[in-house]
Design a protein around this motif. Sequence first.
Motif, mmCIF file in Angstrom:
data_model
loop_
_atom_site.group_PDB
_atom_site.id
_atom_site.type_symbol
_atom_site.label_atom_id
_atom_site.label_comp_id
_atom_site.label_asym_id
_atom_site.label_seq_id
_atom_site.Cartn_x
_atom_site.Cartn_y
_atom_site.Cartn_z
ATOM 1 N N ASP A 91 -4.063 -25.125 -7.998
ATOM 2 C CA ASP A 91 -3.691 -24.271 -6.874
ATOM 3 C C ASP A 91 -2.374 -23.561 -7.127
ATOM 4 O O ASP A 91 -2.219 -22.383 -6.824
ATOM 5 N N GLN A 92 -1.389 -24.285 -7.684
ATOM 6 C CA GLN A 92 -0.084 -23.692 -7.980
ATOM 7 C C GLN A 92 -0.218 -22.605 -9.051
ATOM 8 O O GLN A 92 0.399 -21.562 -8.958
ATOM 9 N N GLN B 50 -2.687 -20.684 -9.569
ATOM 10 C CA GLN B 50 -3.326 -19.506 -9.007
ATOM 11 C C GLN B 50 -2.392 -18.733 -8.082
ATOM 12 O O GLN B 50 -2.644 -17.582 -7.789
ATOM 13 N N ARG B 51 -1.303 -19.333 -7.630
ATOM 14 C CA ARG B 51 -0.366 -18.667 -6.716
ATOM 15 C C ARG B 51 0.858 -18.120 -7.420
ATOM 16 O O ARG B 51 1.614 -17.349 -6.834
ATOM 17 N N THR B 52 1.091 -18.527 -8.673
ATOM 18 C CA THR B 52 2.302 -18.137 -9.381
ATOM 19 C C THR B 52 1.968 -17.766 -10.820
ATOM 20 O O THR B 52 1.254 -18.499 -11.485
ATOM 21 N N LEU C 258 2.654 -12.479 -7.173
ATOM 22 C CA LEU C 258 2.515 -13.801 -7.784
ATOM 23 C C LEU C 258 3.612 -14.109 -8.802
ATOM 24 O O LEU C 258 3.665 -15.206 -9.341
#
Length: 162
Positions: A4-5, A7-9, A68
């Motif tokens: 998840d991390q 995909q966000r950064t 991102l």
Amino acid sequence: MDQDQRQRTLAWHETLELHELVAFNSIGLVKVKKGLREIQDPQLQTIYQQTIRELEMSLQELLQFYPLAPHPGESSEYRQYGDSFLAGDLLAFAKASVRNYAVAITETATPALREVLLKQLNQSVRGHARIYNYMYQKGLYPSYNLNLLLQNDVNLARRAMS
């Protein structure tokens, strides 16, 4: 870092590559748009128009990833002047020149040609350092301020697409 991390950064290295692509495409788009005005041949005009559409789409797609990017520190306003664009164009040329000479050397079998290419590669590296140092000293290339660097890209891309 979990999925998840990720995909966000964006990672730092891919953020910097993204920056290079956006800056390069933005400068190219401005040059192609200016060149279009000079073209007489209808077929070449069509090719330029397609290139403009493709570069604009590429920039729009790449800019979607900017939210991102990691954001250390604070950002500030981009200083956009004529000299800034021209310096950035020369920097992009210098980077491409270094890469092109490096690739050419790996394809060279003739020692005398290799020596000439090596001499010219070193000259290109010095030319890159010269324009980079100029831009850094003038505040035109904030290479140690990622937020400002990325904001400059967004501003340049928007200007190129307008």
